[in-house]
Scaffold this active site. Structure first.
Site, short mmCIF file in Angstrom:
data_model
loop_
_atom_site.label_atom_id
_atom_site.label_comp_id
_atom_site.label_asym_id
_atom_site.label_seq_id
_atom_site.Cartn_x
_atom_site.Cartn_y
_atom_site.Cartn_z
N LYS A 107 0.81 -1.21 0.00
CA LYS A 107 0.00 0.00 0.00
C LYS A 107 0.85 1.27 0.00
O LYS A 107 0.34 2.35 -0.25
CB LYS A 107 -0.98 -0.03 1.16
CG LYS A 107 -2.07 -1.09 0.93
CD LYS A 107 -3.15 -1.03 1.98
CE LYS A 107 -4.28 -1.99 1.67
NZ LYS A 107 -3.89 -3.39 1.93
C1 LIG Z 1 -4.58 -4.46 1.50
C2 LIG Z 1 -3.86 -5.74 1.49
C3 LIG Z 1 -4.24 -6.80 0.65
C4 LIG Z 1 -5.46 -6.73 -0.22
O1 LIG Z 1 -5.28 -5.87 -1.31
P1 LIG Z 1 -6.52 -5.41 -2.21
O2 LIG Z 1 -5.97 -4.46 -3.19
O3 LIG Z 1 -7.48 -4.77 -1.25
O4 LIG Z 1 -7.10 -6.63 -2.82
C5 LIG Z 1 -3.47 -7.94 0.63
N1 LIG Z 1 -2.38 -8.07 1.43
C6 LIG Z 1 -2.00 -7.09 2.27
C7 LIG Z 1 -0.81 -7.31 3.13
C8 LIG Z 1 -2.70 -5.88 2.32
O5 LIG Z 1 -2.31 -4.91 3.15
#
Ligand SMILES: *Cc1c(COP(=O)(O)O)cnc(C)c1O
Length: 432
Positions: A107
């Protein structure tokens, strides 16, 4: 470049409006009006391009002249300043490590690019911008780190008390400056509901210039397409029939992969991997989409019962199930199987997967059994040490914690306790 709403293709807004609004008024999601293929010259040059260079080419292709090229380049150089290496796990499998940024989860790509883009587009505004964000764990840390000390922008993070990991909580609550953490006595859904109500509340929006930073924002999606090209670049000479496996919750990461494919990246197949919250794999297997309340799992950043980016996936496939399932397969796994995969890969291959990456790994192995002539890239979405207590319990051994995460343990948490009733949140917002 203009964007339309998935609920109303006739609506058109500028990139700036789409980023500051987050969501169209009709509750759809913003999508780029045209998604063009990159040129053959781009693909010929790809093997020699640096990560920021190819990111710039991909971003320019998507957003056109909404931001002048020299400014876009500066934004990308500031935001995409850490690597995304593909590390071999075994002869058919590589892990695309997306956790080398400040908050140790993928993210950071979205959070940092959004922060740089928003502060660029916010220049010349004399009213402070207040960003409200609800987090189930990783979003808050990435957004907080991205906007930390950005002039003219204040970030308010709402997180569910006791439901994020201790290190995740430290990432949200120890920065200070322009970052404020509210510890909500409720669930992630309660946090999200508070944010939604504040946006619809005229008294709050008169007092503050508000924006959101949740994963539906197009500024978070765009940079997530960059690393599909970066991964492909690293394996294209040694492997063919490249399959991307994406551990998924809200499906932003997978949707960004679909954008990359639409821009011409020769992806053989995508795999949607989930924990017990399997509404998208169920849809891919049956054609029925049945959202339902999320259940708590080990891979908690993927505990989503009604994935918001599913609307974008439908839009990209004109809501046609048969066509979508030709490109994407879905698999779901429970926690016990996930824990077993963490142990197996650690002992067999000496690679430490986090619980989210382990779900992706399992899905890839399942697909590969039936499609042996393929190479799998599993998106490793977070550093295992972010889930220290669970990892150590699963492995029965202690694991190494990167310096920048370990340093957080000594910092003092500062969070404002908040009830889940909107009246409390509103009173607080009206007082700042
Ligand atoms: C947010 C997150 C996900 C999921 O990602 P999306 O784009 O919402 O499908 C998977 N793994 C981790 C570690 C995350 O922080």
């Amino acid at each position: 470049m203009q964007l339309y709403s998935t609920n109303n293709p006739a609506l058109r807004v500028s990139l700036k409006e789409a980023i500051f609004k987050g969501l169209p008024d009709d509750n759809g999601l913003f999508m780029p009006e045209h998604i063009q293929e990159l040129s053959p010259a781009f693909f010929a040059a790809l093997p020699q391009m640096s990560f920021p260079d190819l990111s710039f080419a991909v971003a320019s292709n998507l957003i056109g002249h909404s931001i002048p090229p020299e400014d876009l380049r500066t934004i990308i150089e500031k935001a995409i300043n850490f690597p995304a290496p593909v590390i071999p796990i075994d002869e058919n499998t590589g892990a695309l490590e997306l956790f080398h940024g400040p908050s140790l989860a993928f993210k950071d790509f979205g959070g940092r690019f959004m922060a740089e883009t928003m502060s660029y587009l916010n220049r010349g505004e004399d009213r402070e911008l207040t960003i409200l964000v609800a987090t189930s764990g990783d979003t808050g840390g990435a957004v907080a780190a991205g906007f930390y000390k950005t002039p003219g922008i204040r970030v308010i993070i709402l997180y569910p008390s006791g439901k994020v990991s201790p290190l995740q909580e430290k990432q949200l609550t120890t920065l200070g400056e322009n970052i404020t953490a509210l510890e909500v006595n409720g669930t992630f859904d309660d946090c999200q509901a508070l944010v939604k109500k504040a946006f619809l509340d005229p008294s709050v929006s008169t007092r503050h210039r508000l924006s959101s930073a949740n994963s539906i924002n197009i500024a978070r999606l765009i940079p997530q397409s960059f690393y599909y090209f970066e991964a492909y670049k690293q394996v294209m000479e040694a492997h063919r029939n490249i399959v991307f496996t994406v551990p998924s919750g809200n499906f932003g990461n997978l949707t960004a992969g679909l954008l990359a494919k639409k821009m011409g990246l020769p992806v053989h197949h995508f795999i949607a991997a989930t924990n017990a919250n399997d509404v998208v794999p169920a849809y891919l297997n049956t054609g029925n989409y049945q959202p339902r309340p999320s259940v708590r799992t080990l891979s908690n950043a993927m505990d989503v019962g009604n994935p918001s980016n599913f609307a974008r996936m439908l839009d990209l496939y004109s809501s046609t199930w048969n066509i979508m399932k030709e490109d994407i397969s879905g698999y779901a796994f429970d926690d016990a199987t996930t824990e077993e995969a963490v142990r197996t890969v650690f002992h067999q291959d000496k690679y430490l997967l986090d619980p989210h990456g382990a779900v992706g790994y399992l899905a890839w192995k399942k697909y590969h059994e039936a499609h042996p002539d393929t190479y799998g890239i599993v998106l490793e979405t977070a550093h295992p040490a972010k889930f220290l207590e669970d990892m150590e319990r699963v492995l029965g051994a202690s694991i190494e914690v990167p310096e920048r995460l370990a340093a957080l343990a000594d910092k003092t948490k500062v969070a404002i306790p908040m009830g889940k009733d909107y009246a409390d949140f509103q009173a607080w917002l009206m007082g700042i």
